[in-house]
Design a protein around this motif. Structure first.
Motif, short mmCIF file in Angstrom:
data_model
loop_
_atom_site.label_atom_id
_atom_site.label_comp_id
_atom_site.label_asym_id
_atom_site.label_seq_id
_atom_site.Cartn_x
_atom_site.Cartn_y
_atom_site.Cartn_z
N ARG A 46 0.75 -1.35 -0.08
CA ARG A 46 0.05 0.06 0.07
C ARG A 46 0.84 1.22 -0.05
O ARG A 46 0.56 2.35 -0.69
CB ARG A 46 -0.86 -0.08 1.34
N GLU A 47 1.91 1.34 0.81
CA GLU A 47 2.40 2.71 1.25
C GLU A 47 3.57 2.82 0.18
O GLU A 47 3.99 3.94 -0.19
CB GLU A 47 3.10 2.56 2.56
N ARG A 48 4.23 1.69 -0.28
CA ARG A 48 5.60 1.99 -1.21
C ARG A 48 5.45 1.48 -2.48
O ARG A 48 6.11 2.11 -3.48
CB ARG A 48 6.72 1.15 -0.42
N LEU A 49 4.76 0.40 -2.79
CA LEU A 49 4.66 -0.30 -4.35
C LEU A 49 3.41 0.74 -4.99
O LEU A 49 3.73 0.86 -6.20
CB LEU A 49 4.45 -1.71 -4.24
N LEU A 50 2.35 0.74 -4.38
CA LEU A 50 1.39 1.18 -5.25
C LEU A 50 1.43 2.58 -5.71
O LEU A 50 0.92 2.97 -6.80
CB LEU A 50 0.13 1.00 -4.43
N PRO A 51 2.08 3.34 -4.97
CA PRO A 51 2.45 4.83 -5.25
C PRO A 51 3.46 4.74 -6.57
O PRO A 51 3.42 5.63 -7.31
CB PRO A 51 3.02 5.55 -4.28
N ARG A 52 4.09 3.61 -6.98
CA ARG A 52 4.78 3.51 -7.98
C ARG A 52 4.15 3.29 -9.37
O ARG A 52 4.72 3.04 -10.55
CB ARG A 52 5.85 2.58 -7.70
N ALA A 53 2.92 2.83 -9.34
CA ALA A 53 2.18 2.14 -10.44
C ALA A 53 1.48 3.18 -11.32
O ALA A 53 0.98 4.00 -11.00
CB ALA A 53 1.04 1.06 -9.90
N THR A 54 1.86 2.92 -12.46
CA THR A 54 1.16 3.74 -13.74
C THR A 54 -0.17 2.99 -13.72
O THR A 54 -1.14 3.67 -13.88
CB THR A 54 1.92 3.54 -15.03
N VAL A 55 -0.15 1.73 -13.88
CA VAL A 55 -1.67 0.89 -13.93
C VAL A 55 -1.50 -0.20 -12.68
O VAL A 55 -0.53 -0.79 -12.66
CB VAL A 55 -1.96 0.36 -15.14
N LEU A 56 -2.53 -0.32 -11.93
CA LEU A 56 -2.58 -1.25 -10.90
C LEU A 56 -3.89 -2.20 -11.48
O LEU A 56 -5.15 -1.88 -11.98
CB LEU A 56 -3.01 -0.58 -9.70
N THR A 57 -3.64 -3.58 -11.30
CA THR A 57 -4.53 -4.47 -12.06
C THR A 57 -5.12 -5.52 -11.13
O THR A 57 -4.87 -6.82 -11.38
CB THR A 57 -3.81 -4.84 -13.19
N PRO A 58 -5.62 -5.18 -9.99
CA PRO A 58 -6.13 -6.30 -9.11
C PRO A 58 -7.45 -6.93 -9.70
O PRO A 58 -8.18 -6.20 -10.24
CB PRO A 58 -6.50 -5.35 -8.06
N ASN A 59 -7.73 -8.27 -9.20
CA ASN A 59 -8.87 -8.97 -9.25
C ASN A 59 -9.75 -8.51 -8.12
O ASN A 59 -9.32 -7.83 -7.31
CB ASN A 59 -8.57 -10.47 -9.78
#
Length: 273
Positions: free
Chosen positions: A136-149
């Motif tokens: 949540r705090e470190r990886l998601l802010p780096r995403a151009t596109v986040l693709t969760p099911n």
């Protein structure tokens, strides 16, 4: 007398997958590399974990040391270079943080597609429970596109999705963690069409496709995220990249085939058959 050399060949889009190895070949790094090749890109890999898996499930998983992940990433990016990155199985909080730091070093010039892999197609855990905060705090802010099911969206946000309104709620909660775009995949919802929601918080793009009565869908999420990364590496806008990837994966699902005694893989190379 030899012919003079021709002009140098153009370099194809360079796509780096940072993910776990699937020795069965349907998902993970192997599926990512097959997808990249099928779509005309040059695939590269950073192995985060080794798994023993087949059509019936994951039978073992061994994360690599963070030092090994850093060394692989630096070897590729410092010499070959990358046009897009896709992340998949990260296994542990330590590796998720390590990868987040490596992606930060690329700056904003390289698009990143984050597939927040938590469990396998068979329900086997692929990420340590204590990694949630790091994601949540470190990886998601780096995403151009986040693709969760839907399961991953619920795990990340606490939102239980039972319909399209719930997909909107989950997407809004995910955007609060900092990704530029969120693609909530609604394939597990009942209905005649598989609907995915893409949003950046200012507008919605819905992608719908007919369902195919095929149980052999191993590697679907990996293929979709990698296909998006390939199109972003080519310079496509995010909605166009997602639409192209959705069409590719829909065809791969339709062509999925039995392999082993359980759930077989999608056909990554369906377009060339």
């Amino acid at each position: 007398m030899s012919n003079p050399p021709g002009p140098p060949r153009a370099v194809p889009p360079r796509v780096l997958s940072v993910a776990g190895s699937d020795c069965g070949g349907g998902a993970g790094l192997q599926g990512d590399l097959k997808t990249a090749a099928a779509l005309g890109a040059y695939g590269m890999s950073v192995v985060t974990a080794v798994t023993a898996q087949n059509s019936q499930g994951v039978h073992g998983s061994w994360p690599l040391p963070a030092e090994a992940v850093r060394a692989q990433f630096r070897a590729v990016t410092d010499d070959i270079g990358v046009d897009a990155v896709k992340t998949g199985m990260l296994a542990s909080a330590e590796l998720a943080g390590t990868v987040a730091d490596l992606l930060a070093g690329l700056g904003d010039r390289v698009p990143v597609v984050v597939d927040p892999v938590g469990v396998s197609k068979h329900g086997d855990p692929l990420l340590a429970p204590d990694a949630l905060r790091t994601l949540r705090e470190r990886l998601l802010p780096r995403a151009t596109v986040l693709t969760p099911n839907l399961d991953e969206a619920g795990w990340l946000t606490g939102v239980r999705v039972t319909g399209e309104d719930g997909m909107r709620e989950a997407a809004a909660a995910l955007l609060a963690y900092g990704p530029r775009w969120v693609l909530v995949k609604g394939g597990h919802l009942p209905g005649g069409a598989a609907a995915d929601l893409l949003t950046d918080g200012t507008g919605e793009h819905w992608f719908r496709a007919a369902r195919h009565p095929n149980r052999h869908t191993h590697g679907t999420g990996c293929a979709l995220a990698t296909a998006i990364a390939v199109q972003l590496a080519r310079g496509a806008a995010v909605p166009a990249a997602v639409g192209s990837a959705k069409r590719y994966v829909t065809g791969a699902i339709a062509a999925g085939f039995p392999l082993g005694g359980g759930i077989g893989p999608v056909d990554h190379g369906w377009r060339s058959r």
